[in-house]
Design a protein around this motif. Structure first.
Motif, PDB file in Angstrom:
ATOM      1  N   ILE A  67      61.302  62.641  22.549  1.00 50.68           N
ATOM      2  CA  ILE A  67      61.832  61.512  23.317  1.00 50.68           C
ATOM      3  C   ILE A  67      62.180  60.420  22.313  1.00 50.68           C
ATOM      4  O   ILE A  67      61.312  59.908  21.598  1.00 50.68           O
ATOM      5  N   ASP A  68      63.474  60.103  22.219  1.00 49.62           N
ATOM      6  CA  ASP A  68      63.945  59.139  21.230  1.00 49.62           C
ATOM      7  C   ASP A  68      63.749  57.710  21.734  1.00 49.62           C
ATOM      8  O   ASP A  68      64.047  57.396  22.894  1.00 49.62           O
ATOM      9  N   ASN A  69      63.276  56.863  20.818  1.00 49.46           N
ATOM     10  CA  ASN A  69      63.147  55.425  21.097  1.00 49.46           C
ATOM     11  C   ASN A  69      62.367  55.147  22.389  1.00 49.46           C
ATOM     12  O   ASN A  69      62.765  54.304  23.203  1.00 49.46           O
ATOM     13  N   ALA A  70      61.268  55.857  22.559  1.00 48.74           N
ATOM     14  CA  ALA A  70      60.421  55.618  23.733  1.00 48.74           C
ATOM     15  C   ALA A  70      59.792  54.226  23.647  1.00 48.74           C
ATOM     16  O   ALA A  70      59.426  53.756  22.566  1.00 48.74           O
ATOM     17  N   THR A  71      59.671  53.583  24.783  1.00 47.66           N
ATOM     18  CA  THR A  71      59.056  52.263  24.840  1.00 47.66           C
ATOM     19  C   THR A  71      57.700  52.360  25.526  1.00 47.66           C
ATOM     20  O   THR A  71      57.433  53.298  26.292  1.00 47.66           O
ATOM     21  N   ALA A  72      56.856  51.386  25.268  1.00 43.86           N
ATOM     22  CA  ALA A  72      55.508  51.399  25.839  1.00 43.86           C
ATOM     23  C   ALA A  72      55.013  49.977  26.030  1.00 43.86           C
ATOM     24  O   ALA A  72      55.514  49.028  25.413  1.00 43.86           O
ATOM     25  N   GLU A  73      54.020  49.847  26.885  1.00 44.57           N
ATOM     26  CA  GLU A  73      53.388  48.561  27.145  1.00 44.57           C
ATOM     27  C   GLU A  73      51.872  48.722  27.077  1.00 44.57           C
ATOM     28  O   GLU A  73      51.358  49.839  27.091  1.00 44.57           O
ATOM     29  N   ASP A  74      51.176  47.587  26.990  1.00 47.26           N
ATOM     30  CA  ASP A  74      49.720  47.635  27.057  1.00 47.26           C
ATOM     31  C   ASP A  74      49.292  47.630  28.525  1.00 47.26           C
ATOM     32  O   ASP A  74      50.140  47.688  29.432  1.00 47.26           O
ATOM     33  N   LYS A  75      47.992  47.572  28.759  1.00 48.69           N
ATOM     34  CA  LYS A  75      47.476  47.623  30.135  1.00 48.69           C
ATOM     35  C   LYS A  75      46.391  46.556  30.286  1.00 48.69           C
ATOM     36  O   LYS A  75      45.195  46.846  30.310  1.00 48.69           O
ATOM     37  N   PRO A  76      46.799  45.293  30.387  1.00 51.29           N
ATOM     38  CA  PRO A  76      45.818  44.196  30.394  1.00 51.29           C
ATOM     39  C   PRO A  76      45.029  44.132  31.688  1.00 51.29           C
ATOM     40  O   PRO A  76      45.511  44.509  32.755  1.00 51.29           O
ATOM     41  N   LYS A  77      43.807  43.643  31.567  1.00 52.02           N
ATOM     42  CA  LYS A  77      42.951  43.464  32.744  1.00 52.02           C
ATOM     43  C   LYS A  77      42.785  41.987  33.076  1.00 52.02           C
ATOM     44  O   LYS A  77      42.261  41.635  34.137  1.00 52.02           O
ATOM     45  N   GLY A  78      43.201  41.099  32.159  1.00 51.68           N
ATOM     46  CA  GLY A  78      43.036  39.673  32.402  1.00 51.68           C
ATOM     47  C   GLY A  78      41.592  39.242  32.237  1.00 51.68           C
ATOM     48  O   GLY A  78      40.737  40.001  31.772  1.00 51.68           O
ATOM     49  N   TRP A  79      41.310  38.007  32.624  1.00 51.10           N
ATOM     50  CA  TRP A  79      39.938  37.507  32.540  1.00 51.10           C
ATOM     51  C   TRP A  79      39.072  38.276  33.532  1.00 51.10           C
ATOM     52  O   TRP A  79      39.310  38.245  34.729  1.00 51.10           O
ATOM     53  N   HIS A  80      38.076  38.971  33.017  1.00 51.27           N
ATOM     54  CA  HIS A  80      37.303  39.861  33.888  1.00 51.27           C
ATOM     55  C   HIS A  80      35.875  39.985  33.389  1.00 51.27           C
ATOM     56  O   HIS A  80      35.621  39.963  32.179  1.00 51.27           O
ATOM     57  N   ILE A  81      34.952  40.157  34.314  1.00 53.34           N
ATOM     58  CA  ILE A  81      33.534  40.280  33.967  1.00 53.34           C
ATOM     59  C   ILE A  81      33.252  41.544  33.166  1.00 53.34           C
ATOM     60  O   ILE A  81      32.227  41.657  32.484  1.00 53.34           O
ATOM     61  N   ASP A  82      34.168  42.524  33.210  1.00 52.63           N
ATOM     62  CA  ASP A  82      33.943  43.759  32.453  1.00 52.63           C
ATOM     63  C   ASP A  82      33.820  43.502  30.951  1.00 52.63           C
ATOM     64  O   ASP A  82      33.220  44.310  30.229  1.00 52.63           O
ATOM     65  N   TYR A  83      34.381  42.396  30.464  1.00 54.70           N
ATOM     66  CA  TYR A  83      34.286  42.092  29.036  1.00 54.70           C
ATOM     67  C   TYR A  83      32.844  41.859  28.596  1.00 54.70           C
ATOM     68  O   TYR A  83      32.524  42.040  27.415  1.00 54.70           O
ATOM     69  N   ILE A  84      31.989  41.468  29.525  1.00 57.64           N
ATOM     70  CA  ILE A  84      30.587  41.201  29.170  1.00 57.64           C
ATOM     71  C   ILE A  84      29.621  42.109  29.932  1.00 57.64           C
ATOM     72  O   ILE A  84      28.406  41.922  29.852  1.00 57.64           O
ATOM     73  N   ASN A  85      30.151  43.076  30.656  1.00 59.59           N
ATOM     74  CA  ASN A  85      29.310  44.045  31.376  1.00 59.59           C
ATOM     75  C   ASN A  85      29.059  45.234  30.451  1.00 59.59           C
ATOM     76  O   ASN A  85      29.982  45.979  30.128  1.00 59.59           O
ATOM     77  N   PRO A  86      27.819  45.434  29.975  1.00 59.85           N
ATOM     78  CA  PRO A  86      27.547  46.490  28.985  1.00 59.85           C
ATOM     79  C   PRO A  86      27.972  47.882  29.431  1.00 59.85           C
ATOM     80  O   PRO A  86      28.293  48.732  28.599  1.00 59.85           O
ATOM     81  N   THR A  87      27.987  48.143  30.738  1.00 61.41           N
ATOM     82  CA  THR A  87      28.334  49.480  31.228  1.00 61.41           C
ATOM     83  C   THR A  87      29.838  49.677  31.379  1.00 61.41           C
ATOM     84  O   THR A  87      30.291  50.804  31.609  1.00 61.41           O
ATOM     85  N   ARG A  88      30.618  48.598  31.238  1.00 58.52           N
ATOM     86  CA  ARG A  88      32.058  48.704  31.466  1.00 58.52           C
ATOM     87  C   ARG A  88      32.867  48.023  30.364  1.00 58.52           C
ATOM     88  O   ARG A  88      34.056  47.752  30.519  1.00 58.52           O
ATOM     89  N   MET A  89      32.229  47.764  29.222  1.00 57.98           N
ATOM     90  CA  MET A  89      32.880  47.010  28.149  1.00 57.98           C
ATOM     91  C   MET A  89      34.082  47.727  27.539  1.00 57.98           C
ATOM     92  O   MET A  89      34.939  47.089  26.940  1.00 57.98           O
ATOM     93  N   THR A  90      34.122  49.052  27.658  1.00 63.19           N
ATOM     94  CA  THR A  90      35.225  49.788  27.038  1.00 63.19           C
ATOM     95  C   THR A  90      36.434  49.929  27.958  1.00 63.19           C
ATOM     96  O   THR A  90      37.440  50.527  27.572  1.00 63.19           O
ATOM     97  N   ILE A  91      36.347  49.389  29.158  1.00 59.34           N
ATOM     98  CA  ILE A  91      37.466  49.509  30.093  1.00 59.34           C
ATOM     99  C   ILE A  91      38.599  48.535  29.765  1.00 59.34           C
ATOM    100  O   ILE A  91      39.763  48.929  29.748  1.00 59.34           O
ATOM    101  N   PRO A  92      38.317  47.252  29.474  1.00 58.03           N
ATOM    102  CA  PRO A  92      39.412  46.348  29.106  1.00 58.03           C
ATOM    103  C   PRO A  92      39.874  46.596  27.664  1.00 58.03           C
ATOM    104  O   PRO A  92      39.304  47.413  26.931  1.00 58.03           O
ATOM    105  N   GLN A  93      40.903  45.873  27.262  1.00 56.54           N
ATOM    106  CA  GLN A  93      41.365  45.890  25.872  1.00 56.54           C
ATOM    107  C   GLN A  93      40.466  44.949  25.076  1.00 56.54           C
ATOM    108  O   GLN A  93      40.462  43.744  25.313  1.00 56.54           O
TER     109      GLN A  93
END
Length: 287
Positions: A67-93
């Motif tokens: 596939i030539d010149n394929a484009t892509a985007e990230d998958k942001p979660k925004g401000w979310h408690i998962d950033y400090i939840n030890p069981t879900r820390m790997t879900i956000p970026q």
């Protein structure tokens, strides 16, 4: 007698001046933020990414197409408690970094940037190569030669993501400069402003999510390639030990061996540039 008295006063004055000067210098040296050598730091944060276009090649038993010149985007979660939840820390970026100051200005760090890469699909793409699968395979409905003209890459044909994630594990050499005086900040133990620059290199260890021609997916971590990066950041340290930091990190990623299906003989390859914006919080302590 008068000369002796004047000399005594002058001697006492010089002694007092020297004592005050030494005391002032000693006070500066006593500031926790006056030097960094021997300190350890750790930080945690989140990111947003931008990716360049990329030619993505998929090859395996009965197919080989790009596939030539394929484009892509990230998958942001925004401000979310998962950033400090030890069981879900790997879900956000997320971004993790730990480092050690080998001198007042230089430190070596280990970083893990958990980015996410989602190839845009359900749109027309220029595709070259072929698909020639056995008639009893589900993906045989896509059998054809691709001559580089536009082809609608549907989700049934291909879904290609590094969403758990595009993991860049790297070592980085950083320079750290106090610029507080420029802004007339005198007591750096209360507030300190620093600028940082770094050069890094490491490996890509993604967990890719690929649906390809109806084949069984492979959803495991896999060492897929390498990367290089350069970083510039602004560090705001407060109350000696704690900081918030913003970074702009750009680099190059080359992944020649991306697992796509349960068949180890099938893989994808791509290389691209990335630009990452990072916001993190952390602490810096003396060991």
């Amino acid at each position: 007698m008068k000369q002796i008295l004047l000399r005594s006063i002058a001697l006492v004055s010089l002694t007092l001046l020297s004592t005050l000067t030494f005391a002032q210098d000693n006070t500066d040296l006593q500031k926790y933020t006056a030097n960094n050598k021997g300190k350890f730091y750790i930080s945690w944060g989140g990111n947003r990414e931008t990716f360049s276009e990329s030619d993505i090649r998929f090859k395996g038993d009965g197919y080989d197409f790009t596939i030539d010149n394929a484009t892509a985007e990230d998958k942001p979660k925004g401000w979310h408690i998962d950033y400090i939840n030890p069981t879900r820390m790997t879900i956000p970026q997320t971004n993790f970094k730990a480092g050690y100051f080998i001198s007042d200005k230089y430190n070596i760090s280990l970083g893990v940037d958990h980015m996410k890469y989602v190839m845009n699909r359900n749109r027309s793409q220029n595709v070259t190569g072929y698909v020639n699968l056995p008639a009893d395979e589900e993906g045989s409905v896509f059998n054809q030669e691709f001559d580089g003209s536009e082809y609608v890459v549907s989700e049934d044909f291909l879904k290609f993501e590094h969403t758990n994630g595009l993991n860049y594990v790297y070592l980085e050499l950083n320079r750290f400069d106090d610029i507080s005086s420029i802004f007339k900040i005198n007591n750096t133990d209360k507030f300190q402003l620093n600028i940082t620059e770094g050069l890094g290199a490491g490996v890509l260890y993604p967990k890719s999510n690929t649906t390809l021609l109806g084949k069984d997916t492979y959803d495991e971590f896999h060492l897929s390639g390498y990367g290089f990066s350069a970083t510039v950041g602004l560090n705001l340290t407060f109350f000696k030990y704690f900081f918030i930091q913003t970074d702009l990190r750009g680099g190059f990623i080359n992944m020649p061996d991306i697992r796509t299906t349960s068949n180890a003989n099938e893989s994808a390859s791509q290389h691209f540039w990335f630009l990452q914006r990072v916001f993190s919080i952390g602490g810096r302590f003396r060991l």
